[in-house]
Design an enzyme around this catalytic site. Structure first.
Site, PDB file in Angstrom:
ATOM      1  CD  GLU A  72     -27.173  68.792 -15.033  1.00 21.95           C
ATOM      2  OE1 GLU A  72     -28.351  68.815 -15.460  1.00 21.95           O
ATOM      3  OE2 GLU A  72     -26.455  69.828 -14.982  1.00 21.95           O
ATOM      4  CG  MET A 323     -21.566  81.706  -9.809  1.00 27.89           C
ATOM      5  SD  MET A 323     -23.194  81.281 -10.462  1.00 27.89           S
ATOM      6  CE  MET A 323     -22.961  79.525 -10.760  1.00 27.89           C
ATOM      7  N   GLY A 324     -22.565  79.394  -5.974  1.00 21.00           N
ATOM      8  CA  GLY A 324     -22.254  78.463  -4.906  1.00 21.00           C
ATOM      9  C   GLY A 324     -22.832  78.832  -3.558  1.00 21.00           C
ATOM     10  CG  ASN A 349     -31.829  69.634  -6.193  1.00 15.69           C
ATOM     11  OD1 ASN A 349     -32.763  68.941  -5.803  1.00 15.69           O
ATOM     12  ND2 ASN A 349     -30.609  69.516  -5.703  1.00 15.69           N
ATOM     13  CD  GLU A 352     -29.238  72.569  -3.823  1.00 22.02           C
ATOM     14  OE1 GLU A 352     -28.009  72.351  -3.869  1.00 22.02           O
ATOM     15  OE2 GLU A 352     -29.779  73.540  -4.401  1.00 22.02           O
TER      16      GLU A 352
END
Length: 441
Positions: A72, A323-324, A349, A352
């Site tokens: 989110e 992460m990221g 999602n 992306e």
């Protein structure tokens, strides 16, 4: 007793019952956090924030946005960027509920926003949180429905907007079991900006006033790709000793434990025709990184972790254990499978990889992205798959036909391009809300 008065009594009893059960569950919630902290120590940190003991704001907070976890947060990132400094040049407050979401907020925005955890939905905790932050607008992302929080915002006169609102059939059935509680809670929302017309209808059916509900689109379509993405992907190729030319590669993004056996099975079959092919596995949760690696090794594959500074140069499966970096890892592959969809999680999602011009595969459990998935299928930019055989069939065709691979990727990208604009509609709705002149402590 008159019927209206009976309705008030029943509704009050429903909320009291909900609150009593929540108080009784607090020890279990804390035990769950401590249990999860065995793999992620951050879960046992900042526990005071779970009860509303956050840093007190020096001035009223013009806008507070809540995004429960990393998915989110990523979805709301374009909106948060628009909110930074928009109202009185005061940083927005961004809350979440998980350490991974917290880490991502810091990575994306640093000191541009204030940040803390959203407290448990207990009257004392949410009152303390609101008193310390004094928000003038509240923005809740997607599907976070908390009766006591919404009641406290209503009592303090804080306009509350649900953006990217999502109401899956399963959630609708659950809330339908407590219709009075749902109706009163949704009646306290200033506006519901739903992802899709079906979501909007379900909110209205549960009791949200029809005049406050509109289908404004999915803000995930508005996500901008980082300007340095190509350079970061090139740097990653060098760091991972990626072969040149690139071998046929596909990625399992945001996958769950019940999914990587299916993906590893499909990979085994694909290697029969593409002996140099590679698979990238990116588990959804950091505590599952080791399990994904073990599963790939148990299947007989040579494995490398993304986090290894000097890992093996010859490997079959790459585990995305950072992460990221999902967008960067997507750049190494030509086809994406998006997880949480072969298991009953609801999916993650799909936009992306679509924004990168990649064909997208996903499973049948996709309540979280039903409309986006339907759009991809309708445009031939993606497909729903139910097992390893279906995955192999699609990936095999795409790798065998470069023109089909390119056409499918462009179709996926066009879905994203055509559906942009939801963030602008959210900003318009927030701008139209007159901020309270004062908020009482």
């Amino acid at each position: 007793m008159s019927r209206p008065r009976m309705e008030v009594v029943y509704t009050t009893l429903a909320r009291w019952s909900y609150t009593a059960l929540f108080y009784l569950s607090v020890p279990l919630l804390l035990l769950n956090l401590l249990n999860r902290s065995r793999r992620q120590p951050a879960y046992r940190q900042r526990l005071a924030e779970r009860f509303g003991w956050c840093t007190r704001a020096q001035t009223p907070t013009p806008v507070w946005l809540h995004a429960v976890s990393v998915g989110e947060v990523e979805a709301a990132a374009p909106l948060i960027r628009q909110l930074i400094g928009r109202y009185n040049n005061v940083p927005p407050l961004v809350t979440c509920g998980t350490p991974t979401g917290s880490e991502r907020i810091r990575q994306l925005f640093g000191d541009q926003v204030r940040h803390c955890y959203l407290p448990f939905d207990l009257p004392t905790s949410v009152d303390r949180f609101l008193a310390r932050n004094r928000p003038e607008r509240a923005v809740i992302v997607e599907a976070e429905l908390w009766p006591n929080l919404y009641a406290a915002c209503h009592r303090r006169g804080v306009p509350l907007v649900l953006v990217n609102g999502r109401m899956s059939p399963g959630s609708f059935r659950n809330w339908s079991r407590v219709p009075r509680l749902a109706r009163v809670m949704l009646g306290r929302i200033t506006a519901v900006l739903a992802q899709h017309g079906d979501d909007a209808k379900r909110f209205v059916a549960l009791g949200a006033p029809a005049g406050r509900v509109q289908a404004s689109g999915n803000i995930k379509f508005d996500k901008e790709l980082p300007e340095n993405l190509s350079q970061r992907t090139a740097d990653l190729r060098r760091a991972l000793a990626w072969p040149d030319p690139t071998p046929p590669t596909w990625i399992g993004a945001s996958v769950h434990p019940g999914e990587w056996p299916v993906l590893l099975d499909a990979f085994q079959r694909l290697r029969a025709d593409w002996p140099t092919a590679r698979l990238i596995l990116v588990p959804r949760h950091p505590e599952r990184f080791d399990a994904a690696r073990a599963a790939a090794e148990d299947a007989g594959w040579r494995v490398r972790l993304r986090s290894e500074a000097d890992g093996p140069k010859d490997y079959d499966v790459l585990i995305g254990d950072t992460m990221g970096e999902l967008l960067v890892l997507l750049g190494l592959a030509s086809v994406a499978f998006v997880g949480g969809s072969l298991v009953p999680v609801g999916g993650h999602n799909v936009l992306e990889p679509a924004a990168l011009g990649m064909p997208v595969l996903f499973g049948p459990h996709r309540d979280s992205f039903r409309a986006a998935g339907d759009a991809l299928v309708a445009s031939d930019g993606g497909w729903e798959v139910e097992d390893a055989h279906a995955i192999v069939r699609h990936v095999h065709r795409l790798w065998s036909e470069p023109q089909a691979l390119q056409a499918t990727g462009e179709a996926a990208r066009s879905v994203v391009t055509r559906n942009r604009g939801a963030v602008a509609r959210v900003i318009q709705a927030l701008d139209a809300i007159a901020a309270p002149s004062a908020v009482k402590d």
